[in-house]
Scaffold this motif. Structure first.
Motif, short mmCIF file in Angstrom:
data_model
loop_
_atom_site.label_atom_id
_atom_site.label_comp_id
_atom_site.label_asym_id
_atom_site.label_seq_id
_atom_site.Cartn_x
_atom_site.Cartn_y
_atom_site.Cartn_z
N ILE A 96 5.51 9.72 2.01
CA ILE A 96 5.41 9.19 0.65
C ILE A 96 6.53 9.79 -0.18
O ILE A 96 7.13 10.80 0.19
CB ILE A 96 4.06 9.54 -0.01
CG1 ILE A 96 3.88 11.08 -0.11
CG2 ILE A 96 2.89 8.92 0.73
CD1 ILE A 96 2.76 11.51 -1.04
N THR A 97 6.80 9.16 -1.32
CA THR A 97 7.64 9.82 -2.32
C THR A 97 6.82 10.01 -3.58
O THR A 97 5.82 9.32 -3.81
CB THR A 97 8.92 9.03 -2.67
OG1 THR A 97 8.56 7.85 -3.39
CG2 THR A 97 9.73 8.68 -1.45
N PRO A 122 -4.86 10.74 0.07
CA PRO A 122 -4.80 10.16 -1.28
C PRO A 122 -6.13 10.34 -2.00
O PRO A 122 -7.18 10.34 -1.38
CB PRO A 122 -4.51 8.68 -1.00
CG PRO A 122 -5.09 8.44 0.36
CD PRO A 122 -4.97 9.72 1.12
N LEU A 123 -6.03 10.48 -3.35
CA LEU A 123 -7.21 10.76 -4.17
C LEU A 123 -7.37 9.69 -5.24
O LEU A 123 -6.41 9.03 -5.64
CB LEU A 123 -7.03 12.12 -4.85
CG LEU A 123 -6.94 13.34 -3.91
CD1 LEU A 123 -6.40 14.55 -4.66
CD2 LEU A 123 -8.29 13.65 -3.28
N ALA A 128 -0.26 10.47 7.61
CA ALA A 128 -1.68 10.13 7.44
C ALA A 128 -1.98 9.76 5.99
O ALA A 128 -2.74 8.82 5.72
CB ALA A 128 -2.56 11.30 7.88
N ILE A 129 -1.37 10.48 5.04
CA ILE A 129 -1.57 10.15 3.63
C ILE A 129 -0.94 8.78 3.34
O ILE A 129 -1.53 7.93 2.66
CB ILE A 129 -0.98 11.25 2.71
CG1 ILE A 129 -1.77 12.55 2.89
CG2 ILE A 129 -0.98 10.80 1.25
CD1 ILE A 129 -1.22 13.74 2.10
N ALA A 130 0.26 8.57 3.86
CA ALA A 130 0.96 7.30 3.64
C ALA A 130 0.14 6.12 4.16
O ALA A 130 0.07 5.06 3.54
CB ALA A 130 2.33 7.33 4.30
N ALA A 131 -0.49 6.32 5.32
CA ALA A 131 -1.26 5.22 5.93
C ALA A 131 -2.51 4.89 5.13
O ALA A 131 -2.98 3.76 5.13
CB ALA A 131 -1.65 5.60 7.36
N ALA A 132 -3.05 5.89 4.41
CA ALA A 132 -4.33 5.69 3.72
C ALA A 132 -4.16 5.32 2.24
O ALA A 132 -5.11 4.84 1.62
CB ALA A 132 -5.17 6.96 3.83
N ALA A 133 -2.98 5.53 1.67
CA ALA A 133 -2.84 5.42 0.21
C ALA A 133 -2.84 3.97 -0.26
O ALA A 133 -2.26 3.09 0.36
CB ALA A 133 -1.54 6.09 -0.22
N ALA A 134 -3.52 3.76 -1.40
CA ALA A 134 -3.54 2.44 -2.06
C ALA A 134 -2.89 2.58 -3.44
O ALA A 134 -2.88 3.68 -4.01
CB ALA A 134 -4.99 1.96 -2.18
#
Ligand SMILES: Cc1cc2nc3c(=O)[nH]c(=O)nc-3n(C[C@H](O)[C@H](O)[C@H](O)COP(=O)(O)OP(=O)(O)OC[C@H]3O[C@@H](n4cnc5c(N)ncnc54)[C@H](O)[C@@H]3O)c2cc1C
Ligand code: FES
Length: 270
Positions: free
Chosen positions: A71-72, A99-100, A28-34
């Motif tokens: 993510i890495t 992601p923040l 979910a974090i990977a899908a949302a991160a920019a």
């Protein structure tokens, strides 16, 4: 909305005695991160460290169908959290919130994208380089480190078609010295009509020098600032950065929510 997960460690690759790349299962974090966003990480349930620490999202991992799976993070060992991250073992669970923060704004051609990285400041540029190249932007990475053995992922950037300009402080790879020197020379040679966006991440002194150089040539520059961050969510004010105000004074912003990516010419550099 940031997502809080107890992410499973799926790989831990040492790059040197201090640097490692930790892979976390966090779809979910990977899908949302920019590009330019970060995660708050707590590698251990104990009290040392008590608080999570911020890390840029280094890479987005994908499964066999191309869906984001994790993510890495690229970590440099300097204290308790990064020591635990260096020593993390497979299947360990690591609290990861993200992601923040505000990401980089990605330019389109005909603008060129020039990324300026110092040391572990390379971290946000793998995903930014992918985003720039996917839009067909001519992309250059200016990358400085202490020594050749601390220049990582060069083939990754080459394969994306990113031009590399390297410096090391001891002269073991690229030009000897600091990365702002070749940046200054390249900017001096560039025609005023040829647009370029600068993106910088690294130690504070390097960011200040990059910002000054960008302003000297009237070029826009986005910097990812590194402040001590207690919460990453705007609640603790540990991460403030002084910014210029329209009235000639200054005010503070919380770099975890207004940044970490900020316009270089609006920061009041000390
Ligand atoms: C948005 C953001 C993204 C980051 N991304 C990465 C990354 O991708 N990889 C990475 O290795 N690190 C990154 N950092 C820095 C990392 O969060 C800190 O180095 C972290 O404090 C290390 O935790 P530690 O417990 O190992 O050491 P700590 O005990 O927290 O710190 C060790 C020493 O470094 C000092 N210090 C801590 N943080 C900072 C800072 N931000 N600036 C200057 N000095 C500091 C402390 O005062 C202390 O003296 C990032 C920081 C920010 C704000
Ligand atoms: S880290 Fe707590 S307000 Fe920014």
């Amino acid at each position: 909305m940031p997502i809080d997960v107890a992410a499973r460690v799926i790989a831990n690759r040492p790059l040197s005695t201090d640097y490692n790349v930790l892979a976390l299962e966090a779809p979910a974090i990977a899908a949302a991160a920019a590009p330019g966003q970060f995660v708050m990480v707590k590698p251990d349930a104990g009290f040392d460290p008590l608080l999570r620490r911020p890390f840029s999202v280094f890479e987005i991992l994908r499964d066999s169908r191309g869906a984001p799976s994790g993510i890495t993070i690229l970590s440099k060992r300097i204290g308790p959290s990064t020591r635990l991250i260096y020593d993390a073992h497979l299947d360990q669970r690591i609290d990861c919130l993200g992601p923040l923060g505000r990401p980089f704004s990605v330019v389109d051609p005909p603008a060129d994208g020039w990324m300026i990285a110092g040391g572990v400041g390379l971290a946000p540029f793998a995903t930014l380089a992918q985003a720039l190249r996917a839009r067909g932007v001519k992309t250059t990475l200016f990358y400085g480190a202490r020594r050749a053995a601390e220049l990582f992922y060069l083939d990754f950037f080459r394969e994306l078609g990113v031009d590399l300009v390297l410096t090391t402080e001891d002269g073991t790879a690229g030009e000897r010295g600091r990365i702002v020197a070749p940046l200054d020379r390249r900017l001096a040679l560039r025609e005023a009509s040829a647009t370029v966006m600068l993106y910088a991440c690294g130690p504070e002194g390097m960011l200040a020098a990059t910002a000054k150089t960008a302003m000297k040539y009237g070029r826009p520059c986005q910097v990812s600032v590194e402040r001590v961050m207690g919460c990453g969510l705007g609640g603790c004010y540990s991460c403030v950065v002084p910014m210029r105000s329209d009235d000639g004074g200054f005010h503070h912003v919380r770099s975890c929510i207004t940044g970490p990516v900020l316009p270089a010419d609006q920061i009041r550099w000390e």
